[in-house]
Design a protein around this motif. Structure first.
Motif, PDB file in Angstrom:
ATOM      1  N   TYR A 226     -43.279  40.453  -7.284  1.00 55.07           N
ATOM      2  CA  TYR A 226     -43.489  39.558  -6.150  1.00 55.07           C
ATOM      3  C   TYR A 226     -43.079  40.212  -4.838  1.00 55.07           C
ATOM      4  N   PHE A 227     -42.079  41.105  -4.941  1.00 57.72           N
ATOM      5  CA  PHE A 227     -41.523  41.658  -3.707  1.00 57.72           C
ATOM      6  C   PHE A 227     -42.177  42.970  -3.304  1.00 57.72           C
ATOM      7  N   LEU A 228     -43.184  43.397  -4.044  1.00 60.21           N
ATOM      8  CA  LEU A 228     -43.877  44.629  -3.705  1.00 60.21           C
ATOM      9  C   LEU A 228     -45.233  44.268  -3.149  1.00 60.21           C
ATOM     10  N   PRO A 229     -45.840  45.174  -2.377  1.00 62.31           N
ATOM     11  CA  PRO A 229     -47.144  44.861  -1.802  1.00 62.31           C
ATOM     12  C   PRO A 229     -48.120  44.419  -2.897  1.00 62.31           C
ATOM     13  N   PRO A 230     -48.980  43.410  -2.604  1.00 63.85           N
ATOM     14  CA  PRO A 230     -49.880  42.882  -3.626  1.00 63.85           C
ATOM     15  C   PRO A 230     -50.665  44.008  -4.293  1.00 63.85           C
TER      16      PRO A 230
ATOM     17  N   TYR B  41     -39.756  42.874   4.989  1.00 62.33           N
ATOM     18  CA  TYR B  41     -40.811  43.471   4.166  1.00 62.33           C
ATOM     19  C   TYR B  41     -40.915  42.752   2.825  1.00 62.33           C
ATOM     20  N   LEU B  42     -39.757  42.558   2.159  1.00 62.02           N
ATOM     21  CA  LEU B  42     -39.758  41.890   0.855  1.00 62.02           C
ATOM     22  C   LEU B  42     -40.250  40.457   0.995  1.00 62.02           C
ATOM     23  N   ASN B  45     -44.007  40.348   1.512  1.00 61.23           N
ATOM     24  CA  ASN B  45     -44.676  40.632   0.244  1.00 61.23           C
ATOM     25  C   ASN B  45     -44.631  39.429  -0.683  1.00 61.23           C
ATOM     26  N   ALA B  46     -43.435  38.820  -0.779  1.00 63.49           N
ATOM     27  CA  ALA B  46     -43.294  37.668  -1.663  1.00 63.49           C
ATOM     28  C   ALA B  46     -44.212  36.549  -1.203  1.00 63.49           C
ATOM     29  N   ASN B  49     -47.815  37.458  -2.080  1.00 63.18           N
ATOM     30  CA  ASN B  49     -48.043  37.392  -3.523  1.00 63.18           C
ATOM     31  C   ASN B  49     -48.113  35.957  -4.016  1.00 63.18           C
ATOM     32  N   MET B 363     -38.830  32.592  -9.452  1.00 61.27           N
ATOM     33  CA  MET B 363     -37.968  32.705  -8.276  1.00 61.27           C
ATOM     34  C   MET B 363     -36.866  31.660  -8.307  1.00 61.27           C
TER      35      MET B 363
END
Lengths: 372, 396
Positions: A226-230, B41-42, B45-46, B49, B363
């Motif tokens: 989830y925390f990495l680029p899609p 950044y995180l 991304n979250a 996603n 999460m």
């Protein structure tokens, strides 16, 4: 035999009498060490009684009634009532390499042998040509990764084929190699007098130390994407390696911080008055002393990390315990849990005991104070 | 002209960098900036996603029925209870095994630690083997091994090992009598509390008398009598106001009494003996850390051995023992998360395991698990800091 008490001697000429029988030899030793008082005697007898009950049973189970060669569990049970070591003998190869391709097994073997070549100069200061060999130790991690994973001319091997003892050692060694420098940096940050740096390091260390490794591994296996680029695909083994390294670096940081605080303040002040910069004074004056003090703690953390590698089976990687557990699912060997666990326990005992002995050796070597 | 400007600029930057104060500000700004950039950044991304798969962050699921069973519950729980209740059940199970484990580990650890120091060679060696065997094998393996022994080698319910027809041990766990207390039992409880209060008062008074007159009162025996004997007498006088329910074999399982599940038994034993090995080493090094001169000085003052231990050695050893001991307690609590390997339903297995898989809310579930463990560890650290401050060596 002549009775010496009947003879007369000039003063000072009497021959030495033998020591009392109860203070020398086996009897003397037993009296001093086993029966020095009534309480001790009772304790000894109780301990002997417990041993007399337990030891024969254990020895029977492990050796005398055990079966070493059999086709399956039924045959084992027919041949003897003790442990069925046949399962270990059959699965021995698998327990070491898991699914690593047969014809490529020389590569992890070579990496393993080179590990000792790389460790030698780090661990023993009388190692021949130590300075030159330390360079090899520095490039070893990359060399080993190349050998095991492949690529660049070697046939690549998928990391999901890794397992067994090999995986345990890979995770353990990577964690150890990666967490030491990171831990030192975190420790320096924690004792630094820059508030922002300090807060960041304290926050990181306390967070990691406050949660169980299992939770972090779950995060690595389920949530990290989830925390990495899609669309990023990230190797599970790599994720685990990163988490294990971060986890143990927080513990290393606490050990090193203890060492840093134990270095006398005069040493810091002397380094400052010599006009050394922060990094020079750390590298030349403070860290050598701090690390020397914290070596036993660091080795203990490494042992802990090495033992913690077993937790990866919970997120589906097959380390030595996982591979052997999968043998239990085989209907042929169904139900031989105790044998499998004992085998794995012996494996871990040997490696961890060796590490703790080494730490004792270092402690003795570096101990420069008085001994009682 | 341009060259001069750039060299001026460079020197300005290098001047800033070489000035201690401005450099420390710059480093800190860079650190904070990098940290925020990382979190940003995180976070982005979250967000992307989660948006891509159409999920949001919400804790609504906590109030939906969990629809799974938990085999050991301290509070009422059915499969129709909410996820939140499942989490509380898991939390209580974690606390239960942690508290029980801490008690047993402390007792075993202190015994083994003292045995490691005896001059009795045989006992010393046995204690040494105990410590080394336990410390050098992963805890997960101990849990699995003990669970394997409990489930695999203990007899079936029908042939359960009985102890005086009161306790029964089988592969379904340990069955013990349970007690139902009648109202009169309250008198015994009150007697017990009164005994404790009296003991504290008596101990203070004894200390005062000793300091004033040098007379030593028999504190230990008085305290034992007040805390143990007095409640027992009250218990007998009020006519044994307890009813015991003794487990009995009915059909395929035991009825009556209370049972300890094999999962709990295995986890509890494994955690306790594993941690006891570490505690033993802590106790040993703590006692060894008391300088020998202290014992000799006590001897020179004419103190007897037990008074030396009580007044000189133990208080000083505790100062060394307690900080690492609390961190072992914290380790034990965190290690109880390995429960998931044998199916004991603790906090990780409930909210971080089944609930997570059922609802797909990774999460939220993991955040709850992390928060709960962090609050454990923060409260223990707070206790530690308080204790350290209290017992800190008062130096000139």
């Amino acid at each position: 035999m002549t009775d010496i008490s009947q003879k007369t001697y000039a003063p000072g000429q009497h021959p030495d009498l033998p020591p009392p029988a109860l203070t020398t030899g086996v009897l003397g030793w037993m009296r001093a060490n086993l029966f020095s008082s009534v309480g001790n005697g009772i304790l000894t007898l109780a301990a002997l009684a417990v041993l007399a009950v337990v030891l024969p049973k254990v020895l029977d189970f492990v050796f005398f009634d055990a079966v070493f060669f059999a086709e399956d569990r039924q045959e084992c049970q027919a041949l003897g009532s003790g442990a069925c070591w046949a399962v270990i003998i059959e699965r021995f190869q698998v327990s070491i390499y898991a699914f690593y391709p047969d014809e490529l097994r020389w590569r992890p073997n070579l990496a393993f042998v080179l590990l000792f070549v790389a460790l030698g100069p780090l661990l023993f200061d009388k190692f021949p040509a130590r300075k030159q060999m330390l360079f090899f130790s520095m490039i070893y991690p990359f060399l080993a990764a190349w050998l095991v994973v492949g690529g660049l001319g070697l046939e690549p091997v998928e990391t999901n084929k890794f397992g067994g003892v090999m995986l345990t050692i890979i995770i353990g060694v990577t964690g150890i190699v990666g967490s030491l420098p990171l831990g030192i940096v975190l420790a320096l940050g924690r004792v630094s007098n820059l508030p922002a740096v300090k807060i960041v390091c304290v926050g990181f260390i306390e967070f990691i130390r406050g949660v169980p490794l299992i939770a972090l591994l779950f995060i690595a296996s389920t949530m990290l994407n989830y925390f990495l680029p899609p669309g990023t695909e990230f190797d599970l083994l790599l994720r685990v390696l990163i988490m294990v390294t971060l986890f143990s670096s927080a513990y290393i940081a606490e050990v090193v911080r203890g060492g840093l605080q134990a270095v006398a303040k005069g040493q810091y002040e002397a380094a400052d008055s010599m006009g050394l910069t922060y990094w020079q004074s750390m590298r030349l004056i403070v860290l050598p002393q701090a690390l020397k003090i914290s070596i036993p703690g660091i080795v203990n953390t490494f042992i802990g990390l090495y033992k913690d590698t077993t937790l990866v089976i919970i997120i589906g990687l097959l380390d030595v315990l996982g591979v052997m557990k999968s043998a239990l699912a085989d209907p042929k060997w169904n139900g031989l849990a105790v044998e499998v666990y004992i085998y794995t326990a012996v494996f871990f005992f040997i490696s961890c005991f060796a590490m703790s002995r080494y730490s004792l050796y270092l402690e003795k070597k570096l101990h420069t104070g008085h001994k009682r | 002209m341009t060259a001069q400007v750039s060299s001026d600029k460079r020197s300005a930057v290098s001047r800033l960098w070489n000035d201690k104060e401005s450099r420390s500000v710059m480093i800190q700004v860079i650190t904070i900036g990098a940290l925020f950039a990382l979190f940003f950044y995180l976070g982005v991304n979250a967000y992307l996603n989660l948006k891509a798969i159409g999920k949001d962050l919400s804790f609504e699921f906590l109030w939906q029925p969990a629809s799974y069973d938990i085999n050991q519950t301290l509070i009422e729980y059915t499969s129709r209870s909410t996820h939140f209740r499942a989490m509380i059940v898991g939390l209580l199970n974690t606390l239960l095994v942690a508290v029980a484990g801490i008690m047993l580990a402390t007792i075993l650890g202190f015994i083994v630690g003292v045995l490691r120091l005896t001059k009795n060679w045989l006992v010393n060696r046995i204690a040494y083997c105990y410590v080394e065997a336990l410390r050098n094998v992963p805890l997960l393996l101990w849990i699995l091994l003990i669970h394997g022994v409990v489930v695999g080698t203990l007899p079936a319910v029908r042939d359960a090992l009985g102890l005086g027809d009161i306790f029964f041990l089988s592969n379904r766990g340990l069955y013990a009598p349970s007690a139902t207390f009648e109202p009169l039992f309250l008198a015994t409880v009150i007697a017990f509390i009164a005994g404790i209060v009296f003991s504290i008062w008596f101990k203070r008074r004894a200390k005062k008398i000793q300091e004033e007159t040098g007379r030593i009162l028999p504190v230990l025996w008085t305290v034992l009598a007040a805390i143990l004997l007095f409640p027992i007498v009250v218990f007998l006088v009020t006519g044994l106001p307890v009813q015991w329910s003794i487990p009995e074999l009915k059909g395929f399982n035991f009825a009556g009494g209370f049972s300890i599940k094999p999962e709990f038994l295995a986890l509890w034993l494994a955690l306790s003996i594993y941690t006891s090995a570490f505690i033993a080493e802590i106790v040993r090094s703590g006692i060894l850390a008391v300088a020998h001169g202290q014992t000799e000085a006590a001897g020179a003052l004419g103190l007897r051995t037990n008074r030396t231990l009580q007044l000189i050695v133990v208080p000083q050893a505790l100062r060394v023992i307690v900080p690492p001991l609390t961190s072992q307690y914290l380790n034990l609590t965190k290690n109880s998360s390995l429960a998931i390997a044998i199916g004991y339903m603790d906090i990780v297995a409930t909210i971080g395991g089944i609930s997570l898989n059922q609802t797909g809310r990774e999460m939220e579930c993991m955040a709850l698990v992390l928060i709960i463990y962090l609050s454990f560890s923060l409260s223990i650290s707070m206790f530690m800091n308080w204790y350290n401050k209290r017992i800190k060596l008062v130096e000139r």
